[in-house]
Design a protein around this motif. Structure first.
Motif, PDB file in Angstrom:
ATOM      1  N   HIS A   1       4.117   6.488  -4.050  1.00 25.18           N
ATOM      2  CA  HIS A   1       4.437   5.142  -4.515  1.00 25.18           C
ATOM      3  C   HIS A   1       3.934   4.100  -3.519  1.00 25.18           C
ATOM      4  N   THR A   2       3.795   2.904  -4.020  1.00 21.94           N
ATOM      5  CA  THR A   2       3.207   1.827  -3.231  1.00 21.94           C
ATOM      6  C   THR A   2       4.301   0.894  -2.716  1.00 21.94           C
TER       7      THR A   2
ATOM      8  N   THR B   1      -8.122  -3.885  -4.852  1.00 26.39           N
ATOM      9  CA  THR B   1      -7.606  -4.450  -3.605  1.00 26.39           C
ATOM     10  C   THR B   1      -7.745  -5.974  -3.582  1.00 26.39           C
TER      11      THR B   1
ATOM     12  N   ASP C   1      -8.490   7.763  -3.429  1.00 27.24           N
ATOM     13  CA  ASP C   1      -7.118   7.303  -3.223  1.00 27.24           C
ATOM     14  C   ASP C   1      -6.213   8.473  -2.866  1.00 27.24           C
TER      15      ASP C   1
ATOM     16  N   GLY D   1       0.821  -1.212   0.000  1.00 26.34           N
ATOM     17  CA  GLY D   1       0.000   0.000   0.000  1.00 26.34           C
ATOM     18  C   GLY D   1       0.846   1.249   0.000  1.00 26.34           C
ATOM     19  N   ARG D   2       0.155   2.376  -0.160  1.00 24.27           N
ATOM     20  CA  ARG D   2       0.835   3.657  -0.024  1.00 24.27           C
ATOM     21  C   ARG D   2       1.156   3.850   1.450  1.00 24.27           C
TER      22      ARG D   2
ATOM     23  N   ASN E   1       5.628  -2.537  -1.503  1.00 26.13           N
ATOM     24  CA  ASN E   1       5.228  -3.907  -1.825  1.00 26.13           C
ATOM     25  C   ASN E   1       6.223  -4.899  -1.242  1.00 26.13           C
TER      26      ASN E   1
ATOM     27  N   GLN F   1      -6.888   0.061  -1.233  1.00 31.20           N
ATOM     28  CA  GLN F   1      -6.970   1.154  -2.188  1.00 31.20           C
ATOM     29  C   GLN F   1      -8.303   1.003  -2.906  1.00 31.20           C
TER      30      GLN F   1
ATOM     31  N   MET G   1      -0.662  -0.654  -9.260  1.00 28.03           N
ATOM     32  CA  MET G   1      -0.298   0.484  -8.411  1.00 28.03           C
ATOM     33  C   MET G   1      -0.653   1.797  -9.100  1.00 28.03           C
TER      34      MET G   1
END
Lengths: 318, 333
Positions: free
Chosen positions: A238-239, A266, A214, A182-183, A241, A262, A294
């Motif tokens: 950015h996400t 999701t 978002d 996630g962010r 991960n 998100q 993303m």
């Protein structure tokens, strides 16, 4: 209270213990009430094991009240999910404290404390320590374990190497959860940045953050996406991960990996993580799918002990 | 109620300036990441700290040592030794944020008071009660995001004295929970005791003007002749929906001189001046003005007005434009 944490979970066929559980973090944005209900209908049918419910970002967001969250929690428990009630991070006013007391005395569900006020109000009762409780060392884990800690979420800026040190020293019976996708929530203010964008005060915000499910994208003047404004919260554009680190996380004895909701996709994210933990998809293949979902792109610098915004090249190889 | 004036000292000359100009207490730190102003050339080694403590003692000024960062497992002994060392020097208080650090200090150094650092993010009295009940903290330093009403409410219900920031750099984020610096640079106040470390900053003249970068990220761009601010993520100018503006906060600093009677009435025990990274001249000027203001406010709280000469003297040393009420007024909260 049915709150004892499990150390693992049998899969649906009952043949083997999954190496780690997937949790779904609280919705960090203000979504319309109907969208929240639609979302949790899908959660009930998804592969997540643990669901965190509640408003953690802004006291002014009241799409759902405690009674609504509790009803949702019962439905999700019925569907086989472990439910944790997540509490507000920034507790400033008497009204915030009153709401927090009601969450902490709900009597039915485990509570995630996102401020030390919640730990105080729980009076030694069991709790999950959210990332903002700032547990940076195993001594802090032991101190809180004597006061009801059952599970902790690692601070987002800590590296994989530090996680391993903490795991080596953590007390028995305490579960570890890591922010997995996630962010990244990077900072919180008492001021509302979404309201500021609209030249309004927080008092007159009119819930405008609901327009940005978002968050609002913030770019540097030379173009790159930097941050996301989410009401009083600032997130990474950015996400993060952790899927490429799945093997390391399992080897380190991490029990839960958190997916942060998100607005779109999701459940595809959940599906990829689930297939990978079952060994039915290669993490590298999973990573390519996740990166396509993303909003901006990946970042994983924190895991490598680097600046959080970096997408570390070592990870990109292979 | 007497409000104590707590002044910053990043080195011996600053400590001398604070003592000389009327500080009731000075706060200092060791020369490493055990405190939230970890910077090259700043802070105290064993010898200078001993000298500083002795100087303060001879003038009846209290010494508080900031140990307000969060040790990771492999760094623990540095924090442990710092607690031991400060206690041996006989300082009056340790300013702490991490649970393990405060637990260790409470067990091993019962003679030293514990002050809850602003880095512990305590924004309500229930949280303060937690630290009071379990670790015996005697004072809580409140984050700069709170409104005056909230400060009053906390002071009324807190089991311990509260200290607020009066002057200096303004954090708009909840302190202790801000990762913007580590997101840009890998180093944060919590882990390394730094926000926007100088080593990660670039000043670069481009066709569009002077650019400031942090960790390679463009924070702001200034046309020729405009004064550039020290680049921090929270104070940059960015583009949101096609508009370029200070998306999070203007680069302003905090000044609560106008609020002194209200803070005193609320029972606030101490006012802190931010700026251990600043020069002895800054410390001297800020201490002198705040000493005069606090004395005036104590003598005649009802007729107290902040004086124009105080404000102009502070404006000379402020890094940025000042907000008259700072965080406590919160025009757009």
């Amino acid at each position: 209270m049915a709150i004892a944490p499990n150390s693992g979970r049998r899969d649906e066929a009952g043949n083997g213990v999954l190496p780690l559980r997937l949790s779904l973090g609280p919705i960090l944005y203000l979504w319309p009430r109907e969208d929240i209900y639609d979302f949790y209908t899908c959660v009930a049918e998804s592969a997540v094991d643990v669901v965190y419910l509640g408003e953690v970002v802004c006291a002014k967001r009241r799409a759902l009240r405690l009674i609504d969250w509790l009803a949702l929690a019962e439905d999700l428990r019925e569907a086989g999910k472990e439910v944790v009630l997540a509490t507000l991070g920034l507790i400033e006013s008497e009204a915030d404290l009153r709401a927090l007391r009601r969450f902490c005395t709900n009597g039915r569900f485990l509570v995630e404390a996102n401020d030390m006020a919640a730990v105080q109000l729980l009076q030694g009762g069991p709790f999950v320590a959210g990332a903002t409780l700032n547990i940076y060392n195993e001594r802090s884990l032991r101190i809180l374990a004597e006061r009801g800690l059952r599970r902790w979420v690692m601070p987002l800026e800590l590296s994989g190497a530090t996680l391993k040190q903490l795991q080596a020293g953590r007390p028995a019976g305490i579960e570890t959860e890591v922010f997995g996708f996630g962010r990244l929530p990077l900072a919180t203010s008492a001021r509302c940045f979404t309201a500021r964008r609209h030249n309004a005060t927080k008092e007159q915000c009119e819930g405008r953050c609901q327009d940005d499910p978002d968050g609002l994208l913030v770019r540097a003047q030379d173009g790159p996406e930097l941050l996301v404004i989410n009401g009083v919260q600032v997130q990474s554009a950015h996400t993060f991960n952790a899927l490429p680190m799945l093997g390391e996380l399992i080897a380190a004895g991490v029990e839960l990996l958190r997916i942060s909701p998100q607005f779109h996709d999701t459940f595809e994210v959940v599906r990829v993580f689930d297939l990978c933990r079952r060994g039915e998809m290669e993490p590298d293949a999973g990573r390519h799918i996740l990166e396509s979902l993303m909003p901006v792109g990946p970042c994983d610098g924190y895991w490598w002990g680097e600046a959080g915004h970096v997408d570390w090249p070592a990870n990109a190889i292979g | 109620m007497y409000m104590e004036l707590v002044c910053p000292a990043g080195n011996l000359p600053s400590l001398e300036a604070a003592v000389e100009h009327g500080a009731d207490a000075v706060y200092i730190g060791f020369r490493d990441e055990t405190n939230a102003r970890h910077s090259a050339g700043l802070n105290f080694d064993a010898q200078t700290m001993a000298q500083g403590v002795e100087l303060a003692r001879s003038r009846g000024v209290q010494v508080y040592v900031a140990l307000n960062t969060y040790p990771r497992p492999d760094g623990w002994t540095r924090w442990q030794q710092a607690v031991d060392h400060a206690a041996e020097l006989g300082v009056q208080a340790l300013i702490v944020a991490d649970l393990a650090v405060m637990d260790y200090a409470a067990r091993h150094c019962p003679g030293v008071r514990l002050h809850l650092s602003v880095q512990a993010s305590s924004t309500n009295y229930e949280s303060i009660r937690f630290y009071h009940e379990h670790f015996g903290i005697r004072r809580a330093v409140l984050p700069r995001i709170l409104s005056l009403q909230q400060v009053e409410r906390i002071a009324a219900h807190s089991p311990v004295a509260v200290e607020v920031f009066g002057f200096g750099n303004l954090c708009v984020m909840v302190e202790g929970r801000c990762l913007l610096s580590s997101y840009a640079t890998g180093r944060s106040p919590n882990t390394w005791g730094v926000c926007s470390p100088a080593s990660a900053i670039e000043w670069h003249a481009s066709a569009e003007g002077l650019e400031t970068r942090l960790g390679g990220l463009l924070i702001d761009r200034y046309p020729p002749g405009r004064k550039a601010s020290y680049p921090q993520m929270c104070k940059g100018r960015y583009e949101v929906q096609g508009q370029v503006y200070h998306a999070l906060e203007e680069p302003v600093s905090l000044n609560t001189l106008d609020l002194l009677p209200e803070l005193q009435e609320a029972g606030v025990a101490a006012v802190k001046i931010e700026g251990r990274q600043r020069s002895p001249t800054y410390v001297a000027q800020a201490t002198r003005v705040w000493r005069a203001a606090l004395d005036e406010c104590e003598r005649a709280p009802l007729s107290y007005r902040s004086r124009r000469e105080w404000q102009s003297q502070l404006a000379k040393v402020a890094e940025r434009y000042q907000t008259s009420l700072g965080a406590y007024g919160r025009p757009w909260q």
